[in-house]
Scaffold this motif. Structure first.
Motif, short mmCIF file in Angstrom:
data_model
loop_
_atom_site.label_atom_id
_atom_site.label_comp_id
_atom_site.label_asym_id
_atom_site.label_seq_id
_atom_site.Cartn_x
_atom_site.Cartn_y
_atom_site.Cartn_z
N GLU A 101 27.16 16.79 46.81
CA GLU A 101 26.12 16.96 45.78
C GLU A 101 26.21 18.40 45.29
O GLU A 101 26.26 19.33 46.08
CB GLU A 101 24.74 16.72 46.40
N ALA A 102 26.27 18.61 44.01
CA ALA A 102 26.38 19.97 43.46
C ALA A 102 25.52 20.09 42.22
O ALA A 102 25.43 19.16 41.42
CB ALA A 102 27.82 20.29 43.12
N GLN A 103 24.88 21.24 42.09
CA GLN A 103 24.11 21.57 40.89
C GLN A 103 24.44 23.01 40.53
O GLN A 103 24.41 23.88 41.40
CB GLN A 103 22.61 21.43 41.15
N ALA A 104 24.77 23.25 39.28
CA ALA A 104 25.14 24.60 38.88
C ALA A 104 24.67 24.88 37.46
O ALA A 104 24.63 23.98 36.62
CB ALA A 104 26.65 24.76 38.96
N THR A 105 24.30 26.14 37.21
CA THR A 105 23.95 26.60 35.88
C THR A 105 24.58 27.97 35.66
O THR A 105 24.86 28.69 36.61
CB THR A 105 22.43 26.72 35.68
N GLY A 106 24.81 28.33 34.44
CA GLY A 106 25.35 29.65 34.13
C GLY A 106 26.72 29.87 34.75
O GLY A 106 27.60 29.03 34.65
N TRP A 107 26.87 31.02 35.40
CA TRP A 107 28.15 31.35 36.04
C TRP A 107 28.45 30.43 37.21
O TRP A 107 29.60 30.37 37.68
CB TRP A 107 28.16 32.80 36.49
N GLY A 108 27.48 29.73 37.72
CA GLY A 108 27.72 28.77 38.80
C GLY A 108 28.68 27.68 38.39
O GLY A 108 29.39 27.11 39.21
N LEU A 109 28.73 27.38 37.08
CA LEU A 109 29.67 26.37 36.59
C LEU A 109 31.11 26.85 36.74
O LEU A 109 32.02 26.04 36.91
CB LEU A 109 29.39 26.05 35.11
N VAL A 110 31.32 28.14 36.69
CA VAL A 110 32.66 28.70 36.86
C VAL A 110 33.01 28.78 38.34
O VAL A 110 34.14 28.51 38.74
CB VAL A 110 32.74 30.10 36.21
N VAL A 111 32.04 29.12 39.15
CA VAL A 111 32.27 29.32 40.58
C VAL A 111 32.43 27.99 41.32
O VAL A 111 33.17 27.92 42.30
CB VAL A 111 31.12 30.14 41.19
N LEU A 112 31.79 26.95 40.84
CA LEU A 112 31.82 25.66 41.52
C LEU A 112 33.24 25.14 41.78
O LEU A 112 33.55 24.78 42.91
CB LEU A 112 30.98 24.64 40.76
N PRO A 113 34.13 25.09 40.81
CA PRO A 113 35.50 24.63 41.10
C PRO A 113 36.23 25.53 42.10
O PRO A 113 37.03 25.05 42.91
CB PRO A 113 36.21 24.66 39.75
#
Length: 52
Positions: free
Chosen positions: A23-35
């Protein structure tokens, strides 16, 4: 006189849960860090698998 409308500032966030599978939720720079985080987890799992 015109009033300025305040803009909502989106903060960067990252939430990751791996147990009970994924389960993952990301916003902002978290979208870049997630992968990057997922790649690191996958690499660690593969190294553990192949090292015995």
């Amino acid at each position: 006189m015109s009033k300025r409308i305040p803009r909502l500032r989106t903060e960067s966030s990252l939430s990751l849960k791996v147990g009970h599978w994924f389960e993952a939720q990301a916003t902002g720079w978290g979208l870049v860090v997630l992968p990057l985080v997922l790649g690191a987890l996958l690499t660690a799992a593969l190294l553990k698998w192949f090292s015995g």
